[in-house]
Write a protein that holds these residues in place. Structure first.
Motif, mmCIF file in Angstrom:
data_model
loop_
_atom_site.group_PDB
_atom_site.id
_atom_site.type_symbol
_atom_site.label_atom_id
_atom_site.label_comp_id
_atom_site.label_asym_id
_atom_site.label_seq_id
_atom_site.Cartn_x
_atom_site.Cartn_y
_atom_site.Cartn_z
ATOM 1 N N SER A 1 83.857 23.607 83.767
ATOM 2 C CA SER A 1 84.462 22.336 83.372
ATOM 3 C C SER A 1 83.401 21.248 83.462
ATOM 4 C CB SER A 1 85.649 21.993 84.289
ATOM 5 O OG SER A 1 86.249 20.778 83.881
ATOM 6 N N TYR A 2 83.247 20.470 82.382
ATOM 7 C CA TYR A 2 82.208 19.452 82.289
ATOM 8 C C TYR A 2 82.810 18.115 81.893
ATOM 9 C CZ TYR A 2 79.154 23.526 82.294
ATOM 10 O OH TYR A 2 78.523 24.707 82.633
ATOM 11 N N GLU A 3 82.314 17.070 82.528
ATOM 12 C CA GLU A 3 82.723 15.705 82.188
ATOM 13 C C GLU A 3 81.598 14.986 81.473
ATOM 14 O OE1 GLU A 3 85.066 13.317 85.073
ATOM 15 O OE2 GLU A 3 84.467 14.901 86.485
ATOM 16 N N HIS A 4 81.959 14.081 80.583
ATOM 17 C CA HIS A 4 80.993 13.271 79.843
ATOM 18 C C HIS A 4 80.686 12.039 80.690
ATOM 19 C CE1 HIS A 4 79.903 10.959 75.916
ATOM 20 N NE2 HIS A 4 78.849 11.509 76.473
ATOM 21 N N ARG A 5 79.723 12.149 81.624
ATOM 22 C CA ARG A 5 79.429 11.041 82.525
ATOM 23 C C ARG A 5 78.091 11.275 83.233
ATOM 24 N NH1 ARG A 5 80.508 11.516 88.166
ATOM 25 N NH2 ARG A 5 81.108 13.633 88.772
ATOM 26 N N TYR A 6 77.649 10.250 83.966
ATOM 27 C CA TYR A 6 76.458 10.343 84.812
ATOM 28 C C TYR A 6 76.878 10.519 86.262
ATOM 29 C CZ TYR A 6 73.645 8.726 80.877
ATOM 30 O OH TYR A 6 73.033 8.620 79.666
ATOM 31 N N CYS A 7 75.963 11.009 87.079
ATOM 32 C CA CYS A 7 76.204 11.077 88.515
ATOM 33 C C CYS A 7 76.249 9.653 89.070
ATOM 34 C CB CYS A 7 75.082 11.846 89.208
ATOM 35 S SG CYS A 7 74.826 13.528 88.591
ATOM 36 N N PRO A 8 77.019 9.395 90.105
ATOM 37 C CA PRO A 8 77.154 8.024 90.625
ATOM 38 C C PRO A 8 75.859 7.525 91.279
ATOM 39 C CG PRO A 8 78.253 9.584 92.069
ATOM 40 C CD PRO A 8 77.837 10.361 90.849
ATOM 41 N N ASN B 1 45.542 13.624 94.947
ATOM 42 C CA ASN B 1 46.815 12.985 95.232
ATOM 43 C C ASN B 1 47.817 13.283 94.121
ATOM 44 O OD1 ASN B 1 45.386 11.682 97.384
ATOM 45 N ND2 ASN B 1 44.612 10.231 95.869
ATOM 46 N N VAL B 2 49.001 13.714 94.508
ATOM 47 C CA VAL B 2 50.039 14.108 93.552
ATOM 48 C C VAL B 2 51.286 13.265 93.788
ATOM 49 C CG1 VAL B 2 51.573 15.991 92.833
ATOM 50 C CG2 VAL B 2 49.153 16.449 93.317
ATOM 51 N N TRP B 3 51.818 12.712 92.723
ATOM 52 C CA TRP B 3 53.017 11.876 92.755
ATOM 53 C C TRP B 3 54.056 12.502 91.829
ATOM 54 C CZ3 TRP B 3 56.053 9.173 89.358
ATOM 55 C CH2 TRP B 3 56.839 8.120 89.853
ATOM 56 N N LEU B 4 55.242 12.781 92.350
ATOM 57 C CA LEU B 4 56.279 13.483 91.591
ATOM 58 C C LEU B 4 57.560 12.659 91.559
ATOM 59 C CD1 LEU B 4 55.823 17.051 93.163
ATOM 60 C CD2 LEU B 4 54.647 16.094 91.168
ATOM 61 N N PHE B 5 58.281 12.745 90.435
ATOM 62 C CA PHE B 5 59.536 12.001 90.272
ATOM 63 C C PHE B 5 60.557 12.887 89.575
ATOM 64 C CE2 PHE B 5 62.538 9.352 88.032
ATOM 65 C CZ PHE B 5 62.772 8.273 88.865
ATOM 66 N N SER B 6 61.743 12.989 90.193
ATOM 67 C CA SER B 6 62.864 13.704 89.590
ATOM 68 C C SER B 6 64.125 12.876 89.783
ATOM 69 C CB SER B 6 63.034 15.090 90.234
ATOM 70 O OG SER B 6 64.158 15.762 89.702
ATOM 71 N N GLY B 7 64.575 12.192 88.735
ATOM 72 C CA GLY B 7 65.802 11.417 88.810
ATOM 73 C C GLY B 7 66.999 12.329 88.985
ATOM 74 N N TYR B 8 67.954 11.929 89.815
ATOM 75 C CA TYR B 8 69.058 12.853 90.095
ATOM 76 C C TYR B 8 70.088 12.912 88.971
ATOM 77 C CZ TYR B 8 71.793 8.898 92.155
ATOM 78 O OH TYR B 8 72.477 7.727 92.397
ATOM 79 N N ASN B 9 69.877 12.143 87.902
ATOM 80 C CA ASN B 9 70.692 12.296 86.705
ATOM 81 C C ASN B 9 69.968 13.064 85.600
ATOM 82 O OD1 ASN B 9 73.491 11.190 86.522
ATOM 83 N ND2 ASN B 9 72.505 9.387 87.422
ATOM 84 N N ASP B 10 68.812 13.621 85.931
ATOM 85 C CA ASP B 10 68.074 14.375 84.911
ATOM 86 C C ASP B 10 68.744 15.727 84.700
ATOM 87 O OD1 ASP B 10 66.276 15.697 83.256
ATOM 88 O OD2 ASP B 10 64.536 14.784 84.206
ATOM 89 N N GLY B 11 69.423 15.855 83.574
ATOM 90 C CA GLY B 11 70.131 17.087 83.265
ATOM 91 C C GLY B 11 69.388 18.007 82.328
ATOM 92 N N HIS C 1 68.426 7.157 90.517
ATOM 93 C CA HIS C 1 69.509 7.675 89.679
ATOM 94 C C HIS C 1 69.115 7.839 88.217
ATOM 95 C CE1 HIS C 1 69.635 3.403 89.037
ATOM 96 N NE2 HIS C 1 70.715 3.431 88.282
ATOM 97 N N ALA C 2 67.837 7.826 87.916
ATOM 98 C CA ALA C 2 67.373 7.912 86.536
ATOM 99 C C ALA C 2 67.796 9.216 85.869
ATOM 100 C CB ALA C 2 65.856 7.798 86.495
ATOM 101 N N PRO C 3 68.088 9.169 84.564
ATOM 102 C CA PRO C 3 68.293 10.388 83.781
ATOM 103 C C PRO C 3 66.951 10.896 83.255
ATOM 104 C CG PRO C 3 68.749 8.497 82.404
ATOM 105 C CD PRO C 3 68.327 7.955 83.767
ATOM 106 N N HIS C 4 66.980 11.701 82.214
ATOM 107 C CA HIS C 4 65.747 12.250 81.648
ATOM 108 C C HIS C 4 65.075 11.165 80.806
ATOM 109 C CE1 HIS C 4 63.067 15.528 80.669
ATOM 110 N NE2 HIS C 4 63.101 15.155 79.398
ATOM 111 N N ALA C 5 64.118 10.467 81.405
ATOM 112 C CA ALA C 5 63.475 9.337 80.746
ATOM 113 C C ALA C 5 62.275 8.897 81.566
ATOM 114 C CB ALA C 5 64.457 8.171 80.594
ATOM 115 N N LEU C 6 61.449 8.022 80.977
ATOM 116 C CA LEU C 6 60.357 7.378 81.696
ATOM 117 C C LEU C 6 60.894 6.097 82.321
ATOM 118 C CD1 LEU C 6 57.359 6.920 82.440
ATOM 119 C CD2 LEU C 6 57.093 5.802 80.213
#
Length: 511
Positions: free
Chosen positions: A504-511, A125-135, A163-168
């Motif tokens: 062009s880059y903004e200093h922010r997270y995805c909504p 069994n495999v469980w995968l997680f990729s937050g859409y704020n992981d840059g 919406h998690a970023p790069h984190a646990l």
């Protein structure tokens, strides 16, 4: 978790350790059932979880991967560590799909006996997680992990809508979800530990409200060759959580691999007490092993200055350096020795037999935009379980799969759609039980279209996403958003504006 920190190299001093100097007690034996082992990890720990799972698949039940990369992505066949490190950015940003080449390297390693037979993976069994704020470890990298595992097995749940970023992600911390926290453990209203453990083992008893077992330090040096202690990135001290029940009854073990910059010397108890695992372990007879890394060298030079788990080969001065993804790799072999120690000791009482019948305590525990995760109470009197699905509670229900585990990931579903499920048991004579009452779950919306990037400010400037003012401060390219000091110790989250034809880059997270 720093791309640049994991990509630089130079030499670090060698020292030998006399066991008499050890300040921590040895890891004690607990007579675990080693064939019920599972692993999980985040970032470089996600990469190590994949390597450990594949290398020792004969003792594994499953794996959880948060922001990891596919097996041997950095290519252990390359002649040097520096050559492998050149692949790290592409492995992490997903710009190249390495799943097919990883499958080829896996099959070759298995054919040579360097890892266990890949047929062991089939029922796992495999469980995968990729937050859409992981840059940092971006969606393409985790898509490659999903494709890699789908070559060998079918029960894969892949969470992509958080919406998690790069984190646990952990509910045991007060750290905000959208923030760069020192320990990279964020509360995103998502219990990653409990959900991955239940996808691996089936429905578990509710977690304890207080931790009743014991957290113990142990000496990691005895599991390493004395000639390489201090050079292979393993710390002197590791941690293990022992539920009280495991002192007298047979338990299983789950290994947790932290990420870069998450070793205990830097973040203290953030992983081994706040990662969310211990309360689930307490009530479900699971020992949790928390091996620890340490930095090798310092920024800007060093073999491993961020204390990452080794998924590229640390240094060509190490005799077995190119074996980092094999059973003989320095870190993998040390972890296996720890597991073997936990398996020693006089046998405890085992689990009682179950009565055959329809699955109990079925629930649709989680969903993503294209998948639903089902779990139920394990029953060793059943050989397999049949899963039936419908788009209406009243049916009709169509059989969509058969599994030997007490969990099932239904994939390739439509977003924002409710699905209904019934499950039956199959015994050794292929007799089918009655079906359960229906349970239902709605898939989530598609994650928002967004293009995130994350890193320390020096790395972001090196990548051309930011620029520096007199090497004092950094600003985002295009918007000129202020990012803070030009430093390896200051991190920034950017999103790219794909609506304009120039960078062009903004200093922010995805909504």
């Amino acid at each position: 978790m720093k791309r640049l920190a994991c990509a630089l190299l130079f030499l670090f001093g060698l020292y030998a350790v006399d066991p008499a100097w050890a300040t921590d007690p040895p890891l004690a034996p607990y007579a675990i059932d080693i064939h019920q082992t599972s692993v999980s990890g985040v970032s470089s720990g996600g990469a190590m979880a994949v390597q450990m799972h594949v290398a020792h698949s004969s003792i594994m039940r499953g794996v959880g991967v948060i922001a990891g990369v596919t097996y041997d992505c950095a290519n252990s066949d390359l002649p040097s560590a520096s050559a492998s490190k050149g692949l790290l950015p592409q492995c992490m940003d997903g710009s190249i799909d390495y799943s097919s080449t990883s499958i080829g390297r896996t099959d070759a390693a298995a054919a040579h006996g360097s890892i266990d037979n890949t047929q062991n993976l089939a029922g796992q069994n495999v469980w995968l997680f990729s937050g859409y704020n992981d840059g940092l470890v971006r969606r393409g990298a985790m898509n490659a992990v999903a494709k890699y595992y789908s070559h060998y097995l079918g029960n894969i749940f892949y969470k992509i809508d958080n919406h998690a970023p790069h984190a646990l992600p952990s509910n045991e911390t007060n750290n905000p979800c959208l923030g760069t926290n020192h320990d990279f453990v964020n509360n995103c209203n998502y219990d990653a530990a409990g959900l991955l453990l239940q996808h691996i083992y089936g429905r578990l008893d509710a977690p304890s409200t207080t931790v009743n077992g014991s957290l113990q330090k142990f000496d990691q040096r005895e599991f390493q060759d004395s000639s390489v202690v201090g050079r292979v990135g393993l710390a002197d001290t590791g941690y293990v959580y022992i539920p009280d029940a495991c002192k007298t009854t047979t338990c299983r073990v789950h290994v947790v691999f932290h990420g870069c910059l998450q070793y205990a010397e830097r973040v203290n108890n953030a992983i081994y007490e706040k990662g969310g695992y211990n309360k689930w372990a307490d009530t479900n007879k699971i020992i949790v092993l928390y091996p620890q890394t340490e930095p090798v060298g310092t920024l800007p030079f060093g073999d491993n200055p961020a204390g990452c788990w080794d998924w590229w080969g640390l240094s060509d001065t190490l005799p077995r350096n190119r074996e980092f993804a094999r059973k003989t790799g320095y870190q993998i072999s040390a972890i296996r020795k720890m597991l073997d120690r936990l398996a020693q000791g006089p046998a405890h009482s085992g689990a009682s037999s179950n009565t055959f019948g329809k699955p109990a305590n079925v629930s649709a525990k989680d969903s993503s935009s294209h998948s639903v995760a089902l779990i139920w109470r394990p029953n060793n009197a059943a050989k397999t379980f049949n899963i039936y699905r419908s788009t209406a509670s009243s049916g009709p229900y169509t059989k969509i799969g058969t599994v030997s585990a007490a969990s099932f990931a239904d994939k390739n579903l439509n977003p924002n759609t409710t699905y209904y499920y019934k499950i039956s048991s199959i015994d050794a004579s292929n007799q089918e039980s009655a079906k359960t009452s229906p349970v239902h779950k709605k898939t989530t919306r598609e994650p928002p279209a967004c293009d995130p990037y994350f890193g320390d400010n020096i790395t972001l400037v090196f990548e051309g996403r930011a620029y520096t003012i007199a090497t004092i401060s950094a600003r985002a390219v295009g918007t000129n958003d202020y990012l803070g000091d030009y430093s390896f110790d200051v991190f920034s989250q950017l999103t790219k504006d794909d609506a304009v034809p120039w960078p062009s880059y903004e200093h922010r997270y995805c909504p």
